[in-house]
Structure formats: structure tokens, C-alpha cells
Enzyme design. Structure first.
Site, mmCIF file in Angstrom:
data_model
loop_
_atom_site.group_PDB
_atom_site.id
_atom_site.type_symbol
_atom_site.label_atom_id
_atom_site.label_comp_id
_atom_site.label_asym_id
_atom_site.label_seq_id
_atom_site.Cartn_x
_atom_site.Cartn_y
_atom_site.Cartn_z
ATOM 1 N N TYR A 1 0.794 -1.154 0.116
ATOM 2 C CA TYR A 1 0.086 0.124 0.075
ATOM 3 C C TYR A 1 0.838 1.276 -0.165
ATOM 4 C CZ TYR A 1 -4.042 -3.014 0.321
ATOM 5 O OH TYR A 1 -4.975 -3.915 -0.223
ATOM 6 N N GLN B 1 -15.850 1.823 -4.828
ATOM 7 C CA GLN B 1 -14.887 0.556 -4.329
ATOM 8 C C GLN B 1 -13.743 1.119 -4.434
ATOM 9 O OE1 GLN B 1 -16.440 -3.337 -6.202
ATOM 10 N NE2 GLN B 1 -17.336 -1.721 -7.325
ATOM 11 N N VAL C 1 -10.103 2.907 -3.798
ATOM 12 C CA VAL C 1 -9.317 3.476 -2.406
ATOM 13 C C VAL C 1 -8.405 4.887 -3.035
ATOM 14 C CG1 VAL C 1 -9.354 1.346 -1.414
ATOM 15 C CG2 VAL C 1 -7.493 1.948 -2.820
ATOM 16 N N HIS D 1 -14.349 0.284 0.173
ATOM 17 C CA HIS D 1 -13.246 -0.310 0.586
ATOM 18 C C HIS D 1 -12.109 0.526 1.206
ATOM 19 C CE1 HIS D 1 -14.756 -3.458 -2.721
ATOM 20 N NE2 HIS D 1 -15.376 -3.506 -1.431
ATOM 21 N N SER E 1 -16.413 -4.805 -12.365
ATOM 22 C CA SER E 1 -16.843 -6.130 -13.060
ATOM 23 C C SER E 1 -17.727 -6.654 -12.104
ATOM 24 C CB SER E 1 -15.478 -6.963 -12.943
ATOM 25 O OG SER E 1 -15.027 -6.962 -11.697
HETATM 26 P P1 OAD Z 1 -12.227 -5.029 -11.404
HETATM 27 O O1 OAD Z 1 -10.763 -4.930 -12.260
HETATM 28 O O2 OAD Z 1 -12.712 -6.622 -11.237
HETATM 29 O O3 OAD Z 1 -13.230 -4.480 -12.759
HETATM 30 C C1 OAD Z 1 -12.694 -3.367 -13.506
HETATM 31 C C2 OAD Z 1 -13.719 -2.990 -14.812
HETATM 32 O O4 OAD Z 1 -13.559 -1.917 -15.296
HETATM 33 C C3 OAD Z 1 -14.028 -4.125 -15.572
HETATM 34 O O5 OAD Z 1 -15.297 -4.379 -15.967
HETATM 35 C C4 OAD Z 1 -13.473 -3.419 -16.920
HETATM 36 O O6 OAD Z 1 -14.084 -3.841 -18.161
HETATM 37 C C5 OAD Z 1 -13.599 -2.185 -16.617
HETATM 38 N N1 OAD Z 1 -12.961 -0.993 -17.564
HETATM 39 C C6 OAD Z 1 -11.606 -1.073 -17.837
HETATM 40 N N2 OAD Z 1 -11.241 -0.028 -18.307
HETATM 41 C C7 OAD Z 1 -12.191 0.843 -18.273
HETATM 42 C C8 OAD Z 1 -12.443 2.376 -18.686
HETATM 43 N N3 OAD Z 1 -11.384 3.043 -19.242
HETATM 44 N N4 OAD Z 1 -13.452 2.814 -18.386
HETATM 45 C C9 OAD Z 1 -14.534 2.260 -17.722
HETATM 46 N N5 OAD Z 1 -14.212 0.768 -17.312
HETATM 47 C C10 OAD Z 1 -13.240 0.164 -17.640
HETATM 48 O O7 OAD Z 1 -12.308 -3.899 -10.675
HETATM 49 P P2 OAD Z 1 -13.465 -3.635 -9.486
HETATM 50 O O8 OAD Z 1 -14.765 -4.204 -9.862
HETATM 51 O O9 OAD Z 1 -13.510 -2.147 -9.063
HETATM 52 O O10 OAD Z 1 -10.984 -4.626 -3.497
HETATM 53 O O11 OAD Z 1 -12.928 -4.569 -8.343
HETATM 54 C C11 OAD Z 1 -13.695 -4.645 -7.019
HETATM 55 C C12 OAD Z 1 -12.929 -4.774 -5.954
HETATM 56 O O12 OAD Z 1 -11.984 -5.865 -6.181
HETATM 57 C C13 OAD Z 1 -11.801 -3.760 -5.693
HETATM 58 O O13 OAD Z 1 -12.388 -2.681 -4.880
HETATM 59 C C14 OAD Z 1 -10.456 -4.428 -5.042
HETATM 60 C C15 OAD Z 1 -10.485 -5.538 -5.770
HETATM 61 O O14 OAD Z 1 -10.030 -6.746 -5.170
HETATM 62 C C16 OAD Z 1 -10.305 -4.659 -2.711
HETATM 63 O O15 OAD Z 1 -9.056 -4.886 -2.759
HETATM 64 C C17 OAD Z 1 -10.932 -5.053 -1.291
#
Ligand code: OAD
Length: 234
Positions: free
Chosen positions: A53, A86, A88, A104, A177
Site C-alpha cells: 500500500y 470501491q 481507494v 473499501h 466487474s
Molecule cells: P475490476 O478490475 O474487477 O473491474 C474493472 C472493470 O472496469 C471491468 O469491468 C473493466 O471492463 C472495466 N474497465 C476497464 N477499463 C475501463 C475504462 N477505461 N472505463 C470504464 N471501465 C473500464 O475492478 P472492481 O470491480 O473495482 O477490492 O474490483 C472490485 C474490488 O476488487 C476492488 O475494490 C478491490 C478488488 O479486489 C479490494 O482490494 C478489497
């Protein structure tokens, strides 16, 4: 004023240069999530997790909000907006959004290992003092740790988020996602007659049994399109 709730994930900050987690090249290809983002990982090897971090925090200094963050903030000219993120990072804050729920945690904050959610233990780091180390103490005398909600921990802000989502006249989901609960379940609380817009260049595993409009673009281009539409409708 109508209420908009914007739910954001890592894709919101991708165009600012912060890696997502699950896309190819994402952070979870370089690190094992159970090592650096779980409470068990922290107990096993606090130094590894604290350093992970520290690195993320350093990266934050070199990035800035993108057009998508700016347009989310600009929605406040026309709507009552709550951002539930979500992420940080602090890019929504820096773009000017005024009501943000960090589900988060927050990278720029550190807290106590004993009582991480006690407001008296939470401190904000400054750009000239960004690192913490094993041996640094929180006010209660326990090891200072990142103010991050890790896998295996409760998500105390989820109730505030549910409350906001239940009041949404419009919901916008950007760049997540929808893999991680309870955040991924929030769309189920959007009132039935309130439209949901999804901005994501990829298909998302949508499990809520309700319709949504997919704007299949990145956060900036997608928000440009949606901002014009919503502005004209309000
Ligand atoms: P993910 O990495 O799982 O998903 C990212 C999403 O962003 C995907 O659906 C991509 O298609 C989309 N994406 C990529 N480029 C993009 C762009 N330019 N514009 C818009 N969307 C785009 O990330 P999260 O869903 O945020 O938690 O993940 C959730 C949690 O999992 C995080 O908060 C983290 C992680 O583990 C912790 O660390 C506790």
C-alpha cells in the site's frame, strides 16, 4: 432535484493510469490477492502488505482525475449526487465530488490494527509523509495499518451505501466487474422505476434481474455521452 447514485470501480480510474484488478495486466495478475488484500495475508506478513500500500499511495501522487471523474462531479450542477466507490484512490475528491462513500477504504488514510473503524484511530497521511512501516503505532498503541477494507473484513459503509441507492432516481455504474460483494449487490436496491446506466467497455457479469442500458465505452467517453443526455432530461 433528482437524486443520482454513481457506483464506481477500478475502471473509473483506468484512464488516469491506475491499473484495474481483473483486466489483463491488472493488479491481481502481479500479486496474489490473498497475500496483499486479505486480513489473513496482513496477519501473516504485515511488512509485505504495508509496503504494497506504500507503493500504491506513491502512485497516487503521479496521477490525476480524468474527464470521467470531472463529469461525475459536474452532475452536481443538475442533480443531488452521491458517489459510492470501491476505489481507494482520491480522484473523485480531487475532481470535486462532494458526497463520496468509500466502501473499501481510502489509500491516503491509515488506522489502528486493533480497531480499524474507530474514527479516533484514523489519520490522513500528507504527500510529504506517505509511508508507514512496521513498528509505527496508532493512537491506541497497536500497529498502524492501511485504512483499507480487506477480504475477510466487514464493510461498515455498506449500510450508508444501501440507504443512498434506495433513494436513487437514476443509477450510473462505471467500471466495475461486479465480482466483489457486498458492493456488487447494491444495484438490487435501486428502485424498480429508476433507470440504471452501465458504462464499461466490456460486458459485465450482470446478475441483478433488472434491465440496464449499457454504454459500451470507457469512463470518459461514456460519461460525455450520458452527461449530455441527463442534462437535457433534468
Ligand atoms: P475490476 O478490475 O474487477 O473491474 C474493472 C472493470 O472496469 C471491468 O469491468 C473493466 O471492463 C472495466 N474497465 C476497464 N477499463 C475501463 C475504462 N477505461 N472505463 C470504464 N471501465 C473500464 O475492478 P472492481 O470491480 O473495482 O477490492 O474490483 C472490485 C474490488 O476488487 C476492488 O475494490 C478491490 C478488488 O479486489 C479490494 O482490494 C478489497
Amino acid at each position: 432535484m433528482k437524486k443520482i447514485v454513481v457506483l464506481t470501480g477500478a475502471g473509473m480510474s483506468a484512464e488516469s493510469g491506475i491499473n484495474t484488478f481483473r483486466d489483463s495486466g491488472g493488479l491481481w495478475e502481479q500479486y496474489r490477492v490473498e497475500d496483499v488484500a486479505s486480513i489473513e495475508g496482513y496477519i501473516r506478513d504485515p511488512e509485505l502488505v504495508i509496503n504494497f500500500y506504500n507503493e500504491r499511495r506513491k502512485q497516487l501522487l503521479s496521477v490525476k482525475p480524468n474527464r470521467g471523474h470531472e463529469l461525475v462531479a459536474a452532475l452536481e450542477q443538475y442533480f443531488d449526487v452521491t458517489v459510492v466507490t470501491q476505489n481507494v484512490d482520491d480522484l473523485h475528491e480531487r475532481a470535486g465530488s462532494s458526497d463520496i462513500i468509500h466502501l473499501h477504504g481510502e489509500l491516503m488514510k491509515v488506522t489502528s490494527s486493533r480497531s480499524p473503524n474507530d474514527p479516533r484511530q484514523i489519520q490522513t497521511l500528507q504527500p510529504d509523509h506517505m509511508e508507514i512501516h512496521v513498528g509505527d503505532k496508532a493512537p491506541d498503541g497497536s500497529q498502524l495499518r492501511p485504512f483499507i477494507v480487506w477480504f475477510g473484513e466487514a464493510v461498515p459503509k455498506i449500510e450508508d451505501a444501501v440507504e443512498a441507492v434506495m433513494k436513487a432516481d437514476i443509477c450510473i455504474v462505471i467500471g466495475t466487474s461486479l465480482n466483489v460483494y457486498p458492493a456488487a449487490g447494491l444495484v438490487r436496491y435501486v428502485p424498480d422505476d429508476s433507470p440504471i446506466y452501465l458504462i464499461d467497455p466490456a460486458d459485465v457479469a450482470w446478475t441483478a434481474m433488472r434491465p440496464y442500458t449499457h454504454i459500451k465505452k470507457g469512463a470518459s467517453a461514456g460519461m460525455e455521452e450520458l452527461f449530455e443526455k441527463l442534462k437535457n432530461e433534468c
